[in-house]
Structures are given as C-alpha cells and as structure tokens.
Design an enzyme around this catalytic site. Structure first.
Site, PDB file in Angstrom:
ATOM      1  N   GLY A 185       0.806  -1.212   0.000  1.00 46.09           N
ATOM      2  CA  GLY A 185       0.000   0.000   0.000  1.00 46.09           C
ATOM      3  C   GLY A 185       0.840   1.264   0.000  1.00 46.09           C
ATOM      4  O   GLY A 185       0.519   2.229  -0.702  1.00 46.09           O
ATOM      5  N   THR A 186       1.906   1.255   0.762  1.00 51.35           N
ATOM      6  CA  THR A 186       2.750   2.456   0.837  1.00 51.35           C
ATOM      7  C   THR A 186       3.339   2.791  -0.522  1.00 51.35           C
ATOM      8  O   THR A 186       3.299   3.942  -0.961  1.00 51.35           O
ATOM      9  CB  THR A 186       3.867   2.258   1.887  1.00 51.35           C
ATOM     10  OG1 THR A 186       3.271   2.194   3.180  1.00 51.35           O
ATOM     11  CG2 THR A 186       4.859   3.401   1.855  1.00 51.35           C
TER      12      THR A 186
ATOM     13  N   ASN B 239      -7.850   4.283   8.648  1.00 57.44           N
ATOM     14  CA  ASN B 239      -7.258   3.095   9.285  1.00 57.44           C
ATOM     15  C   ASN B 239      -7.348   3.100  10.806  1.00 57.44           C
ATOM     16  O   ASN B 239      -7.244   2.064  11.429  1.00 57.44           O
ATOM     17  CB  ASN B 239      -5.801   2.940   8.845  1.00 57.44           C
ATOM     18  CG  ASN B 239      -4.962   4.129   9.239  1.00 57.44           C
ATOM     19  OD1 ASN B 239      -5.394   5.276   9.125  1.00 57.44           O
ATOM     20  ND2 ASN B 239      -3.767   3.881   9.713  1.00 57.44           N
TER      21      ASN B 239
ATOM     22  N   GLN C 298      -7.724  -0.140   3.431  1.00 58.02           N
ATOM     23  CA  GLN C 298      -8.569  -0.665   4.506  1.00 58.02           C
ATOM     24  C   GLN C 298      -9.954  -1.084   4.021  1.00 58.02           C
ATOM     25  O   GLN C 298     -10.677  -1.790   4.729  1.00 58.02           O
ATOM     26  CB  GLN C 298      -8.722   0.375   5.627  1.00 58.02           C
ATOM     27  CG  GLN C 298      -7.449   0.626   6.425  1.00 58.02           C
ATOM     28  CD  GLN C 298      -7.033  -0.559   7.274  1.00 58.02           C
ATOM     29  OE1 GLN C 298      -7.768  -1.538   7.431  1.00 58.02           O
ATOM     30  NE2 GLN C 298      -5.839  -0.493   7.829  1.00 58.02           N
TER      31      GLN C 298
ATOM     32  N   SER D  35      -3.800  -3.338  -0.854  1.00 62.56           N
ATOM     33  CA  SER D  35      -2.732  -4.099  -0.206  1.00 62.56           C
ATOM     34  C   SER D  35      -3.240  -5.492   0.131  1.00 62.56           C
ATOM     35  O   SER D  35      -4.393  -5.674   0.495  1.00 62.56           O
ATOM     36  CB  SER D  35      -2.291  -3.379   1.060  1.00 62.56           C
ATOM     37  OG  SER D  35      -1.428  -4.206   1.797  1.00 62.56           O
ATOM     38  N   ALA D  36      -2.355  -6.492  -0.001  1.00 60.71           N
ATOM     39  CA  ALA D  36      -2.780  -7.878   0.187  1.00 60.71           C
ATOM     40  C   ALA D  36      -2.841  -8.291   1.655  1.00 60.71           C
ATOM     41  O   ALA D  36      -3.706  -9.052   2.060  1.00 60.71           O
ATOM     42  CB  ALA D  36      -1.816  -8.819  -0.555  1.00 60.71           C
ATOM     43  N   HIS D  37      -1.918  -7.765   2.483  1.00 59.08           N
ATOM     44  CA  HIS D  37      -1.796  -8.337   3.829  1.00 59.08           C
ATOM     45  C   HIS D  37      -2.899  -7.890   4.785  1.00 59.08           C
ATOM     46  O   HIS D  37      -2.972  -8.391   5.903  1.00 59.08           O
ATOM     47  CB  HIS D  37      -0.408  -8.073   4.417  1.00 59.08           C
ATOM     48  CG  HIS D  37      -0.180  -6.685   4.902  1.00 59.08           C
ATOM     49  ND1 HIS D  37      -0.182  -6.370   6.234  1.00 59.08           N
ATOM     50  CD2 HIS D  37       0.049  -5.545   4.237  1.00 59.08           C
ATOM     51  CE1 HIS D  37       0.061  -5.078   6.372  1.00 59.08           C
ATOM     52  NE2 HIS D  37       0.207  -4.550   5.173  1.00 59.08           N
TER      53      HIS D  37
ATOM     54  N   CYS E 170       1.663   1.645  12.437  1.00 56.12           N
ATOM     55  CA  CYS E 170       2.823   2.258  11.794  1.00 56.12           C
ATOM     56  C   CYS E 170       3.401   3.365  12.644  1.00 56.12           C
ATOM     57  O   CYS E 170       4.543   3.728  12.504  1.00 56.12           O
ATOM     58  CB  CYS E 170       2.443   2.833  10.443  1.00 56.12           C
ATOM     59  SG  CYS E 170       1.591   1.667   9.437  1.00 56.12           S
TER      60      CYS E 170
END
Lengths: 407, 424
Positions: free
Chosen positions: B100-101, B180, B208, B228-230, B363
């Site tokens: 994502g970042t 988030n 998210q 994002s996958a995780h 984060c």
C-alpha cells in the site's frame, strides 16, 4: 610444521599503561591477548613480543579485521598493519608492498608521508638513506602522496633484518585504557537511554568486565524497551567482551512505591530500590562496583542531594563516569561507540504514570529513609530477584542462562 | 529435481520468553492479518516448491520466452483481472507494487510528476495514512501547495468541502476510503462526482476498504486506487495500484520495463498469486463478508459497552452502516477508569492475557506523539491517550470476540484495582 611462507601479514598492537605496571604486566598482557583472540578466533595467531601484541594473520584473513579487533580492545593505544617478507627479496617487491601500505593509509585520510628505513643488516646493498630515497620516490609516484620529512601524516617503516624485510604502515588509534577484566567486574545499570551505555563503556575501558542489570516494568513499559536493552548490551560486547544481563522484574516494586511512598519522593525511592537490587546482583556476579549514567544536575534525581540520598544505599563503590559530562559530549561518544541509534529508538514508556508531578529535587537522606518506611523492602526485593531472567550477550547472540544462580 | 535441499532451519537463539503467551485473540486486523491457508498453498505452488521430486515451472520469470515463463506471466495477468474486477476496472489498468505504501507513493508522486506543468495544487485530508501525508509533504517541499481538509467529529469530509477547495491548478485529490484508525468511510462516490470528469484526478487509498466492503471505484469515476494484500489474509510485501486508462503516471523506479514500465522489476509472482487468492476469498460472497465483519465488530462493541459503562466510541457511531467501516472499532477508556489511563498500559496488560489490539495505528504506535487522526477528531488529550483500536478480520470467530470481551473486562478491573491504590 607449516612451512614458513615468504610473505606474512600482521598487525602490531601497542600499549602504554600496561607496560608501566611492574608486577601486573604479565596478567595484563594475557588479558589483552585473550580479548584479541576472542574476536579473531581461528583467523589469527596472537602473541606478545617485545612489549607489543603481534597479530599474525592466517592466509586469507583480512588485515582490516585484525586492525579493527585491536582498535576495539581496551588497552591498545595503536594498531599498525605490517608485512614481513622473507629474504632474499627483490626491491620491486618491497616497493609494491610499501605502496600498498601507503594506499591503505590514504583511505584513512593521510596526505603526506615519509619513509623511515633502518638497516640492521649492514650488508644490504642500499643504506638507509638510499632506501628512503628509492622507496619514497616509488610511493610518491604511485600514490601522489606528498613527501614531508618533518610533519608527515604517515611514517612508512622499513626495517631490513638479516632474515627478512619488515614493513609497517599507518598507526590507527586504539581506545586506550586497560584490558577487559584486569580491574575486576562491575554491574552497569542500563535503562535503554543514551547515558547508561556510555557510562558502561567508559567503566569497561578502565579494565572492568561488565555485567548489566535492567529493571523491567511490564506492563508500564513494553517489550520494545527490553529489546532496546538487549541491543545495547550486544553493542557493548563489541568492546567489552561478553556481558551478562539481568532483567529484574520491577513492576511490583514500582506499584508498591506508587501506593506507599509520598509522591514527591517516589523517584528517589525507586532509584534507591534499583541500587539495592543492583547490589544484590553484583554480589551474585562477584562484581565489585556499580556503574550508573548519572550526570550531575541533568534531571531531578541527579542533583547532588539526590545523588547522595541514592548513593548512600550502596556499600559498593558507585561509579558515575559521566558525572561531569555535558549531554553533547555524552551523545558524541554514544555515536562513536554506536549505541546512540539504539538509545534514541522510540518505545512506549508509561513509567511517566509513576513520575511525580513535582519531584523533590533536594531530598535529604533522612527524608528518603522516612519515605520508604512503609515498604517491605526485603520481601519486594526477594520477589523481584526471583522473577528475574539472566542472559548472556555476545556480539552475535543473546542467550538465556539457567535460572540456577538466580535462586 | 530430487529433494536434496535441506529444509530451512529456524534459529531460536533470540527466542527469549517470546512465545510463552499465546495469541488467543487477534483483534489487530487493521494492522495486518494472518495468511489464509489456501493463500499459503497457492503461493507455495507459485514458488515452485509444490513437489520435492519434480521441478515445476511455476517459479519461472514471467518475462522469460519459454512456456514456463509465459505460464507465470499468465498467472500475473489473471491476478490483474481479479484485482480489476473488484474495482470495476480493466485488467491492463493494474500495476502490482510492494504494498500500500508504494502504491500511494506511486499514485501521488507519479501523478504529480506527470502533471506538474498543468498545476501544482493538491487536496487531501487531515486524517490520511502516513504514506499519503508524507508523500504530500515531500511535494510541498518541492513547491507544491497542499490543502488538508478538516474532518467532522465522525472523521468524515463532505463533497462540498472538496468542491470549495478546488482551484484551477488543482491536479489531484487524494484520500482514504476507510480511515485506518477509526474506520470512518468517506463519501467517495459523491466526492468523485463533485470533482467531475474534467476536474482533478481522484486517488483513493483503498487499503482498509478493499475486500471488506464494495469498492467499485472505476464505476464511481475514481482515477487511481491503492490496495494491499496483507490486510485481507494475503501475504505482506504485495499491493497494487489501479490506474484508470488515460491517467498519466510517471514511474518511481527505472528498470527492465515490466508492467508497462510503470513498476519495473521482476514481478513478485508468489505474492501476486497469494494476493489474488486472498481477494477471491474475501469477495466470493462480498455481502456475507461485510455482514460477518460487521456482526463481529458490533458484538464486540455492544458487549463491551454493556460491561464497561462510560466506554465511548471514537469516530463514527459503530452502528452506522454508512459511515462506519465493518471491521474497525476505536474506543476510549477514559471514563471507564478513574485517574490517568494510558492506552499502552492497557494494551500491555491485554497482551499478557493473549489479546492483541492497537494503540494508535501500528505504523506510528512506536512514536510517542499522539495520533494525528484522533487529534483531527478534536478529542481531548486524556481521551487520545486512553484510546485503543480493535479490528476484526475474516478469520475472527465469535468465540474470539467473547474471549476478548472477558479479557478487556478483566484488564480494566485489574488496572482499576492497582491504580486505585496509588496515592496522588
């Protein structure tokens, strides 16, 4: 017997203070050799010869590793890479070795040089002045370094002996001090901050082997704080050799203090409890002193009065190597020994919950004693020590020790 | 190929008392999620380790000319299709990234770089993820102007605010679909409409939201979307940026021209395959996924409120299906306990009972500064310091929620008991 190779690399470690100490000299030298061997293992043969430590490299080992090992050993004043060429030897070979040593020195910032030749074998076909001239010209041409016979950055030593030619290059400054362990052992109180590892380093520099104690206050500080202390310990081991770390469970004591001690006196009483526990750890570690990172006047618990009220608890010498240091000086050494980047790592420290809003900055000893009257010091200490963990830190690892000695 | 490779050994040298407390309740799914077994299986196959006795070609480089390479590239293309479908877009509009970042950085910096001659103004909000805030800040240092829109008490911005902030030189508007930290849903469709088809590009950070609720960004008129996958039981280290056809973005990296040159470098095939599988699992029955997440979150919220009088939700009303994301619950313990409460202490006490949650977003949890999101919601210092985020995931079970409620209740009373003895 391994046949002598015609070329050998070695590093010469020089020491100053050790040589001064008459009867202690042998054990000091042995401690220094052990420290260097610990770092290099199979990569080198270490011996004392002529008041110097000689590190003979096994073929394939890096000269820079040996230099670094010496520069991280307390007691060493300088480390000097050198090459020994068995005679007979061609002048061109000598020249190329001298040039290589000069190039190493350039990497360390040398800009001028001179050649200092000696000729123990008077039969050699060049005398020392001619050697200086011939080799000096070769180095100047190959490297562009300036010749300066009066104020050179670099003295390239050439020693022509009957059996060999001995060449030595730049002298890299070592840390000085005394070899680890010759002064005994001390327990450093590590907080995870900037000051305490620097204090531990300085004490270790004077020949102290290190044990360390960290007061863990979970859940008021998280596992991140403990990890910081682990990492700091490992960085200290680079200079001080293996460090034994005690993680003492401080939570119940902190909570009892919050309950039973008047608010302004809590910091002083907590510090007194830490000194008591550290002393107990010292007894079990056979250590003869405590080390703290106190710097006079830095925070409320570091006024002369507070230091006195905290220090009176200790029956062992309480070493405060940083007492007269400014923060900027401490930070600069912390950067140099590579603990700073760990110390400034952020983590959630909720011990602020316990910090008094208006701490008593000039407590008397009597006040401190009165403030802790209601604490059951013996029971609290026994419980804290029973719940502590013991670990052994080396540069590459951190392993728990059995709890046998803890009980 | 025979099975002569040794199985990888795991060094336990640094394991110091780490695993004594087992993770019984994992309620930090907004930080990351465990990989679903099906995802792991698909990834293992894509790594070429499915069999010890035979080499299978699935590990091949997708750029290679032989059939195994072509097969690998087909896997990547198929995954692109799945990502595109969840957004309502086309497969060739998807670029895989490291997460994502990177997707956010590629979107913001890449678009800014491509459009810098058209204008140098962008619009965002005060409650974005650090990767968006910091990318915007980096542009500011290069002379761009950034408008950061304030949010209401629920954490929402309105389309009208975006419209008012528009300028002739505005080239980009960037915001997260779901916040988030507090789970606020932004009115993306309305904002896209307000920007119009000829206005600035809208970038949505969908990290998210994706897999948790409908995300038909292409149909809404969004220009760029990060995923994002995780966060959806996929692997870490893989994400995607969807770039609507016709939107120009300049790559951040240079290399072998993979992915249309937008994100060169050999594709992370196992990661991409895992991402695809995770997306399929989450969206196979999307309505049911959303319903289950919401049910868990509401069960947690209702039971906690019952057990702990004074507990307050930060951000949107958790019951509000329009403004509150189905999986994130941010609550303030300030009024459940007398005296000073520190969220981190509660968090560590919960950790001891085997419950994982978060104080602030993961984060930035390790920096002592208060959460910028909670500050933007105009919450008091006391509340900000005593707020925790609980987030449920697809693997969360009802029993886990009930256990969590018990733990939280125990921890709060434990803490109250200890703190009550402290004299101030």
């Amino acid at each position: 017997m391994v046949p002598l190779s015609t070329r050998e690399e070695l590093v010469i470690g020089r020491y100053a203070e050790i040589a001064l100490k008459g009867g202690n000299r042998r054990p000091f030298e042995r401690a220094l050799v052990r420290r260097v061997k610990d770092q290099l293992g199979e990569r080198a043969r270490v011996e004392v010869s002529g008041g110097r430590v000689l590190v003979h490299l096994v073929p394939g080992a890096a000269l820079s590793d040996a230099t670094l090992a010496l520069c991280r050993s307390f007691g060493v004043v300088s480390a000097q890479p050198a090459v020994r060429l068995l005679r007979p030897v061609e002048m061109s070979e000598v020249a190329s070795e001298v040039i290589a040593l000069a190039q190493q020195a350039i990497q360390r910032g040398a800009s001028s040089f001179k050649v200092a030749a000696r000729r123990a074998d008077k039969g050699f076909f060049l005398n020392s002045l001619e050697l200086n001239r011939v080799l000096g010209a070769a180095v100047a041409e190959a490297t562009g370094l300036r010749v300066d016979v009066h104020h050179s950055d670099l003295e390239l030593e050439v020693d022509v002996r009957p059996d060999a030619v001995f060449l030595a290059g730049v002298r890299v400054a070592g840390p000085g001090g005394l070899p680890t362990g010759v002064s005994g052992r001390a327990v450093a109180l590590l907080s995870g901050g900037i000051d305490s590892p620097v204090a531990a380093y300085l004490a270790a520099k004077r020949g102290l082997a290190l044990s360390a104690v960290y007061f863990h206050t979970f859940p008021y500080t998280g596992e991140g704080a403990r990890q910081k202390v682990y990492d700091l310990c490992r960085r200290l081991t680079v200079y001080a050799g293996p460090v034994r770390l005690w993680v003492v469970h401080f939570t119940e004591i902190q909570e009892a203090i919050a309950e039973l001690v008047p608010e302004p006196m809590r910091t002083v009483v907590a510090r007194r409890m830490m000194v008591r526990l550290a002393e107990e750890v010292a007894r079990r570690e056979h250590a003869g002193a405590l080390i703290t990172g106190d710097s006079l006047g830095q925070v409320a618990s570091q006024t002369l009065e507070a230091l006195s009220a905290i220090g009176e608890i200790s029956t062992l010498p309480l070493l405060r190597p940083l007492v007269a240091w400014d923060k900027t000086e401490i930070v600069s050494l912390a950067r140099r020994i590579d603990t700073y980047s760990v110390s400034i790592r952020p983590f959630d420290d909720c011990c602020v919950l316990f910090a008094p809003q208006h701490p008593r900055t000039r407590p008397t000893r009597a006040e401190a004693a009165r403030a802790e009257e209601r604490l059951d010091i013996k029971t609290l200490m026994a419980s804290a020590l029973r719940k502590s963990e013991r670990l052994r830190a080396t540069p590459g690892s951190l392993e728990p020790l059995t709890l046998q000695d803890v009980r | 190929m025979s099975g002569h490779w040794e199985s990888p050994g795991f060094s336990r040298r640094e394991a110091v008392k780490e695993d004594v407390v087992s993770l019984d309740c994992y309620l930090d799914n907004a930080a990351t999620t465990p990989v679903a077994p099906e995802v792991a299986r698909a990834m293992l196959e894509a790594m070429g380790v499915a069999s010890e006795h035979r080499l299978i070609g699935s590990f091949a480089n997708p750029s290679a000319a032989y059939r195994w390479g072509v097969q690998a590239s087909r896997c990547v293309d198929a995954a692109r299709g799945v990502v595109a479908t969840t957004l309502g877009g086309q497969a060739d509009e998807v670029v895989f990234t490291s997460g994502g970042t990177e997707a956010n950085n590629l979107a913001i910096l890449g678009l800014a770089s491509a459009l810098r001659r058209r204008g140098r103004h962008l619009i965002t909000t005060e409650v974005e993820h650090r990767s968006v805030l910091d990318a915007c800040h980096a542009l500011e240092e290069e002379g761009w102007e950034v408008t950061r829109l304030p949010v209401d008490d629920a954490g929402q911005v309105q389309a009208s605010q975006v419209q008012r902030a528009l300028r002739p030189d505005t080239v980009l508007c960037t915001l997260a679909h779901v916040n988030n930290e507090v789970g606020t849903i932004q009115p993306i469709a309305e904002i896209a409409q307000a920007l119009g088809t000829r206005g600035p590009i809208l970038h949505v950070d969908g990290v998210q939201a994706c897999g948790k609720m409908p995300t038909p960004y292409a149909l809404w008129g969004v220009g760029l979307a990060s995923l994002s996958a995780h966060k959806i039981n996929g692997p870490k280290g893989v994400g995607a940026l969807w770039i609507r056809a016709g939107v120009r973005v300049r790559p951040l990296f240079h290399g072998g021209g993979q992915q249309g040159g937008l994100r060169p470098g050999t594709e992370n095939v196992p990661g991409i395959v895992g991402f695809r599988r995770a997306l399929e699992l989450a969206t196979a029955d999307a309505t049911e996924t959303t319903r289950r997440l919401r049910e868990h979150k509401l069960r947690l919220w209702r039971r906690l409120r019952e057990a702990l009088p004074g507990l307050a939700a930060n951000g949107p009303d958790p019951e509000d299906p329009v403004r509150a994301a189905p999986h994130i619950l941010n609550v303030c313990f300030e009024r459940c306990l007398s005296g000073v409460v520190r969220a981190e202490v509660l968090l560590h006490r919960m950790e001891e009972h085997g419950l994982a949650c978060s104080a602030g977003s993961a984060c930035s949890a390790r920096r002592p500064a208060p959460s910028h999101v909670l500050v933007a919601l105009r919450l008091g210092q006391g509340c900000i310091g005593s707020s925790l985020r609980f987030s449920v995931g697809l693997q969360t079970a009802t029993a886990e929620i009930d256990r969590a409620v018990d733990i939280i209740r125990t921890v709060v009373s434990e803490h109250a008991e200890v703190a009550a003895r402290w004299s101030r």
